[in-house]
Design an enzyme around this catalytic site. Structure first.
Site, PDB file in Angstrom:
ATOM      1  CE1 TYR A  99      39.401  44.457  50.861  1.00 23.28           C
ATOM      2  CE2 TYR A  99      40.047  43.417  48.738  1.00 23.28           C
ATOM      3  CZ  TYR A  99      40.399  43.937  49.989  1.00 23.28           C
ATOM      4  OH  TYR A  99      41.822  44.310  50.332  1.00 23.28           O
ATOM      5  CE  LYS A 104      43.161  44.272  16.355  1.00 18.82           C
ATOM      6  NZ  LYS A 104      42.088  44.774  15.855  1.00 18.82           N
TER       7      LYS A 104
END
Length: 346
Positions: free
Chosen positions: A243, A33
């Site tokens: 940042y 999956k």
């Protein structure tokens, strides 16, 4: 390409062989999956088929439909079950729904008599599945291909809750004589020989992730995530990095900027916590992981633009990086985005 995931198909095959051996007389399926946990369902499933795997588990009907085009003769189970929107697709593609409740059962029964189905019984996970009081009469009109449950704590070998789930499931399966049963995921297959049943369902272990909490990993590493160095620069002491300036250099520092960021699936939680490996050295991530870039402290190592560093792999196990990120290896793999090139070897 500045980030790549190298997938060792020989290691995948070796891990599958380990599960086959642990399963004994039981058959060994594969959970593919979420695009085989991010590795690529088509090449992974083709290799597993070549190794003798004949049963596959996916999450959704669409995953099953795509996989049917790859493996026309495989038995494909769909864990999400079935509804009115997916019933026709599943019937036409020859998929086997894992039925989780009476609504799904009625939907599948309405599609056509005698279609194969699996039935999921909840023995303690408390997510989906029929109650353990399920009566075989409720399944009348179905061709039962499998009766299954899911172990909640198989990653903790010897946990009493696993024993309790096995006992609960045995009580249910006794009411369904002749129906094949399945309980075990990766951890259960390796540690619960009394519960392998007729079919085991390894997932993360196939791909090299550790199926155990706090125990050595018995599987071979399958994946190596690498990022390319885009630039190396020397900065003075006292300079903020990235940042928000969440890291500040305390001396003259060589910083290497890597071409990988959270848009590629590198978790932002690794900011100032993660590291990469290069020629046996660990280089810490400094500053925030940004969308496309991540900065590491290169120290005195002769790292240059164009070099490749290991984000996880044999030198830096995926489970170690997952712990640093506050998550599990499943998430690290399934978060990897399409910008990360998949490179298959073996």
């Amino acid at each position: 390409m500045s980030a790549r995931l190298i997938i060792d198909l020989e290691a995948l095959a070796a891990n599958y062989a380990l599960f086959v051996a642990a399963a004994g007389v039981a058959n060994c399926a594969a959970v593919v999956k979420a695009d085989a946990y991010g590795l690529g369902a088509e090449p992974i499933s083709r290799r597993l088929w070549a190794e003798g795997c004949r049963s596959f588990f996916v999450a959704t009907a669409e995953e099953g439909r795509v996989l049917r085009g790859v493996l026309p003769r495989a038995k494909i189970f769909v864990l999400d079950g079935v509804n009115e929107e997916t019933a026709g697709v599943m019937r036409d593609a020859g998929l086997v729904p894992v039925l989780n409740d009476a609504v799904e059962m009625a939907c599948w029964q309405s599609v056509g008599p005698g279609l194969p189905a699996a039935v999921h019984v909840d023995t303690g996970m408390e997510r989906r599945g029929f109650d353990s009081s399920l009566d075989p009469a409720e399944c009348r009109g179905l061709s039962l291909a499998l009766l299954l449950t899911h172990l909640a704590r198989a990653d903790e070998p010897g946990h009493p809750f696993t024993t309790l789930q096995i006992e609960r499931f045995k009580a249910v399966s006794a009411r369904f004589p002749g129906v094949p049963i399945s309980l075990c995921n990766s951890g259960g297959t390796l540690t619960c020989p009394e519960a392998v049943g007729d079919l085991v369902r390894p997932g993360i272990g196939l791909y090299g992730g550790n199926p155990f909490s706090g125990a050595p990993n018995p599987l071979r590493p399958v994946v190596t995530l690498e990022a390319q160095v885009l630039q190396v620069r020397s900065v003075a002491a006292g300079r903020p990095v990235g940042y928000g300036g969440t890291h500040q250099t305390d001396a003259v520092t060589r910083l290497a900027t890597l071409g990988i960021g959270y848009a590629d699936g590198l978790l932002r939680s690794l900011s100032n916590r993660g590291c990469v490996a290069w020629h046996g050295a660990r280089l810490p991530m400094v500053g925030r992981v940004s969308m496309d870039l991540t900065v590491v402290d290169a120290g005195l190592h002769p790292l240059t633009a164009g070099d490749w560093v290991e984000v996880f792999g044999a030198a830096l196990p995926i489970d170690e990086l997952a712990e640093r990120a506050g998550t599990i290896s499943y998430e690290l793999l399934t978060r990897l985005g399409p910008r990360v090139a998949r490179v298959y070897r073996g």
